[in-house]
Design an enzyme around this catalytic site. Sequence first.
Site, PDB file in Angstrom:
ATOM      1  N   GLY A  48      73.064 -48.197  22.929  1.00  0.00           N
ATOM      2  CA  GLY A  48      71.964 -48.162  23.898  1.00  0.00           C
ATOM      3  C   GLY A  48      70.767 -47.524  23.212  1.00  0.00           C
ATOM      4  O   GLY A  48      70.908 -46.472  22.566  1.00  0.00           O
ATOM      5  N   ALA A  49      69.601 -48.164  23.352  1.00  0.00           N
ATOM      6  CA  ALA A  49      68.442 -47.765  22.546  1.00  0.00           C
ATOM      7  C   ALA A  49      68.078 -46.273  22.663  1.00  0.00           C
ATOM      8  O   ALA A  49      67.996 -45.577  21.648  1.00  0.00           O
ATOM      9  CB  ALA A  49      67.249 -48.666  22.892  1.00  0.00           C
ATOM     10  N   ASP A  77      65.301 -53.176  23.704  1.00  0.00           N
ATOM     11  CA  ASP A  77      65.543 -52.437  22.455  1.00  0.00           C
ATOM     12  C   ASP A  77      64.276 -52.274  21.636  1.00  0.00           C
ATOM     13  O   ASP A  77      64.126 -51.303  20.897  1.00  0.00           O
ATOM     14  CB  ASP A  77      66.624 -53.120  21.623  1.00  0.00           C
ATOM     15  CG  ASP A  77      67.982 -52.832  22.231  1.00  0.00           C
ATOM     16  OD1 ASP A  77      68.380 -53.549  23.165  1.00  0.00           O
ATOM     17  OD2 ASP A  77      68.610 -51.839  21.812  1.00  0.00           O
TER      18      ASP A  77
END
Length: 330
Positions: free
Chosen positions: A50-51, A220
Amino acid sequence: MERTLPYRWDAETNTLWLIDQRALPQKEEWIPVRSAREAARAIKEMVVRGAPAIGVTAAYGMVLAHLAGEDLDEAEKLLAASRPTAVNLFYALEKMRPHKGDLEASLKQAREIWREVEETELAISKNGARVLKGQVLTHCNTGPIATGGYGTAIGAIVEAYRQGRISHVWVDETRPYLQGARLTAWELQKAGVPATLITDNMAAHFMKLGEVDQVIVGVDRMAMNGDFANKIGTYGLAVLAHYHGVSFYPALPLSSVDLSLESGQDIPIEERSAEEVTSIKGVPIAPAGFPARHPAFDVTPHHLITGIVTEKGVFYPPFDEALRNALAQN
Ligand code: MRU
């Protein structure tokens, strides 16, 4: 909202504990990380993903490099090479760079990056909730476990449900890594939001039936014109939403905007192991040795976006102007 965060910092033992996201939702196992090398490996191997969560982990990775006596330039290089697409990783390393050599300052900066995640996601959740109503579809996983805060798209979904604006969520399974089935389903269940899991190829069917009112997803990396990279399958969803007249919203902190990119064509796309396509959790589903490809992200062009949800509000076209203005105030 009951939330499980992807990490905790133990100041007594100088250890970053990461929940192993590869084992969720079946097992909650915590892994100790004590050096930048271990942090880079955890990011690469998807212990943490997860960014925003990758960004915070990289920041603490630099703190650990000080504590473990690692070469700080090498540590930064290792962390930067761990995953290529999410810009948050590079944003965090850039914020940490001026504090190289100063442990206290670097710990303070890492805490600040984490605090910023929490603060921006509260605002994203409130802003995003305003554009949602009825039934929402989401892809991949953008909740607290992906960010360390409240989540981006999931933050907005949970807030919209709390306000009585939405009644139900369609959760895309998100092949091949199954972030939707494993993590989003788990987080929405814990948050008490009514949701149904579907395989990715069912989205068109439910849109055609009129059972999807909006799509909301995470990001992202976004270019200045609004093109953005997100989990593979996002672009296909945007095309489907456009065809069916369904509104389509990416939700992101402004730190996920890459100021150096005018359009999405230069966003680096991570190519992961083909085995993640030919097998599920180690169980083969294709003939041995059969060729496969695994681009982990795709790029959605800005003209398929209805609005961009950020901590500074929801932006409508022309996106380049809106993003430029918002970033100028940052
Ligand atoms: O490969 P992953 O699981 O790290 O990909 C995650 C996503 O694509 C998310 O949608 C994105 O990072 C946004 S998280 C708020």
